[in-house]
Write a protein that holds these residues in place. Sequence first.
Motif, PDB file in Angstrom:
ATOM      1  N   LEU A 127      -1.929 -12.202  -9.389  1.00 52.35           N
ATOM      2  CA  LEU A 127      -2.609 -10.935  -9.692  1.00 52.35           C
ATOM      3  C   LEU A 127      -1.444 -10.012  -9.929  1.00 52.35           C
ATOM      4  N   ALA A 128      -0.330 -10.031  -9.089  1.00 47.14           N
ATOM      5  CA  ALA A 128       0.695  -9.249  -9.053  1.00 47.14           C
ATOM      6  C   ALA A 128       1.556  -9.475 -10.433  1.00 47.14           C
ATOM      7  N   GLN A 129       1.843 -10.698 -10.620  1.00 45.75           N
ATOM      8  CA  GLN A 129       2.522 -11.115 -12.053  1.00 45.75           C
ATOM      9  C   GLN A 129       2.041 -10.455 -13.168  1.00 45.75           C
ATOM     10  N   GLU A 130       0.423 -10.299 -13.159  1.00 52.98           N
ATOM     11  CA  GLU A 130       0.060  -9.794 -14.374  1.00 52.98           C
ATOM     12  C   GLU A 130       0.258  -8.306 -14.416  1.00 52.98           C
ATOM     13  N   VAL A 131      -0.089  -7.684 -13.444  1.00 51.86           N
ATOM     14  CA  VAL A 131       0.090  -6.103 -13.253  1.00 51.86           C
ATOM     15  C   VAL A 131       1.547  -5.978 -13.838  1.00 51.86           C
ATOM     16  N   LEU A 132       2.544  -6.660 -13.457  1.00 45.16           N
ATOM     17  CA  LEU A 132       3.886  -6.333 -13.888  1.00 45.16           C
ATOM     18  C   LEU A 132       4.105  -6.603 -15.377  1.00 45.16           C
ATOM     19  N   LEU A 144      -8.275  -6.677 -12.487  1.00 41.25           N
ATOM     20  CA  LEU A 144      -7.453  -5.348 -11.949  1.00 41.25           C
ATOM     21  C   LEU A 144      -8.475  -4.174 -12.493  1.00 41.25           C
ATOM     22  N   ASP A 145      -9.272  -4.217 -13.556  1.00 42.34           N
ATOM     23  CA  ASP A 145     -10.325  -3.168 -13.735  1.00 42.34           C
ATOM     24  C   ASP A 145     -11.227  -3.194 -12.640  1.00 42.34           C
ATOM     25  N   ALA A 146     -11.596  -4.249 -12.159  1.00 44.35           N
ATOM     26  CA  ALA A 146     -12.863  -4.090 -10.978  1.00 44.35           C
ATOM     27  C   ALA A 146     -12.081  -3.833  -9.844  1.00 44.35           C
ATOM     28  N   LEU A 147     -10.797  -3.665  -9.522  1.00 50.25           N
ATOM     29  CA  LEU A 147     -10.270  -3.135  -8.181  1.00 50.25           C
ATOM     30  C   LEU A 147     -10.431  -1.640  -8.434  1.00 50.25           C
ATOM     31  N   THR A 167       0.023   0.449 -14.111  1.00 52.07           N
ATOM     32  CA  THR A 167       0.402   1.589 -12.967  1.00 52.07           C
ATOM     33  C   THR A 167      -0.628   2.316 -12.036  1.00 52.07           C
ATOM     34  N   ASP A 168      -1.864   1.806 -12.727  1.00 48.29           N
ATOM     35  CA  ASP A 168      -3.063   2.305 -12.018  1.00 48.29           C
ATOM     36  C   ASP A 168      -3.705   1.374 -10.946  1.00 48.29           C
ATOM     37  N   VAL A 169      -3.157   0.461 -10.645  1.00 51.74           N
ATOM     38  CA  VAL A 169      -3.873  -0.243  -9.454  1.00 51.74           C
ATOM     39  C   VAL A 169      -3.017  -0.432  -8.412  1.00 51.74           C
ATOM     40  N   THR A 170      -2.913   0.639  -7.578  1.00 55.54           N
ATOM     41  CA  THR A 170      -2.086   0.810  -6.292  1.00 55.54           C
ATOM     42  C   THR A 170      -2.939   0.632  -5.109  1.00 55.54           C
ATOM     43  N   MET A 171      -2.195   0.013  -3.980  1.00 48.86           N
ATOM     44  CA  MET A 171      -2.954  -0.313  -2.829  1.00 48.86           C
ATOM     45  C   MET A 171      -2.201   0.305  -1.414  1.00 48.86           C
ATOM     46  N   ARG A 172      -2.686   0.514  -0.456  1.00 49.93           N
ATOM     47  CA  ARG A 172      -2.239   0.830   0.895  1.00 49.93           C
ATOM     48  C   ARG A 172      -1.415  -0.296   1.289  1.00 49.93           C
TER      49      ARG A 172
END
Length: 476
Positions: free
Chosen positions: A234-239, A213-216, A244-249
Amino acid sequence: MSSLSLRLYHRLPSPARSLAATMRGWYLRWSRYGRDTPRLIAEAEEREQWSAAQWDAWRQERLAYLLHRAATRVPYYRAQWAERRRRGDRASWELLENWPILDNDRVRENPRAFIADDQNPRWMFTEYTSGTTGKPLVLWRTHQTMRALYALSAARTRLWHGVSRTDRWAMLGGQLVVPVAKRRPPFWVWNAALRQLYMSTYHLAPDLIPSYLDALQRHRVVYLAGYTSSLYALAQEVLRLDRTDVTMRVAITSAEPLPEWQRETIAAAFRCPVRETYGMSEAVAWASECEAGTLHLWPEVGLIEVLAHGVVAAPAEDAIGEFICTGLLNADFPLIRCRLGDSGRLAPPGISCGCGRTLPALAAVEGRTNDLLLTRDGRRVAWLNPVWYGLPVRQGQIVQETLDNIRVRYVPATGFGAESRHLIVQRLHERLGPVHVVLEEVSDIPRGANGKFRTVLCALPGGSERTVVARERGVR
């Protein structure tokens, strides 16, 4: 990449691995995109508004060309029709229904016989796949075919969702970009030629994902692409971490279907729409999801017949059955009426979609069911197809019996020997770590009630997550 090349690559320091990825990326960029790419994209967009009559006229012309070329210039089909003529069969090769259904065994046994005799395979792009049938295949495409396919992809997986190939993106795929035993980041390489952060799917342990997530964020990635199961991990760990700082289009899934519960998790984590694609290395059928949620077929790639109860269903029948596919894009390695192991249902013709496009659609797809394998440190590994690449194997199945024990069942073909067995064990170690591998030669692999077998099976107590599920699509 050969095993020796892979071992040498893995010994490189991280910056050198990214340099190697970029060098490979320049070749892929040249192969996939050219001066005519903007024109090809514009033409693809124009065809999205064609009427059914326009598509029918185009398909009939293209199919006639492809069938004639296959019957007269492709050794396998030419020999097949010559034998039929010797037996007194006067059926016309101009009609698709007169062609027999092609089993992948025929392609696997002699793939070069499917290359048109006016093409040189040395100048073609080689593709390896084991699909979901457990039968390794070697396929070829010209660079012209590659550019046509990637122009369609640019139009219908990127532009539909407001991104382009000039945007920074991340790919979660099956390449071994870093050694599996590595426990410290980076677990990725930066491919500057494609503006791509290629991230390993073999290191998605919960304690390692924060570095992903830091790399993204550090590489300013604006959209994601990759296996559904990897994006979901990835998404499970984001939640869980409340990042809240890793957002995509947009997040674009491939290789595995997208059940609604995974879609919702990925969308919530990255605060973006999640779009599904459907395709295969054989490039005989392709589809992508629009903003209205319809999985639109790309008619330029191939024609799908639905074989229900042994009979090809008429388009208006709304039947569910096995997909029999004829590729229209690759006339230099044509696959005519081939079976891939997938089944489903086509949307009835003439149904309008809320996106305004007139492309046909898939209503349901099922099949492609494999398990995720688990490692002792909590990683989930989905992509094991490369274990079989280039090996003389008729069928293969990988079964996880315990965390540290893998059983490999295989039906050997001519040429299988000690080197093949060594490569199977080595490739599994490269992907799963130092597990114990038991090789079991069999005459046939046991099949389930549906007549199929899963190429990857987790037999751990309590089972494992499936990478895919059957799915039903609503056409909206």
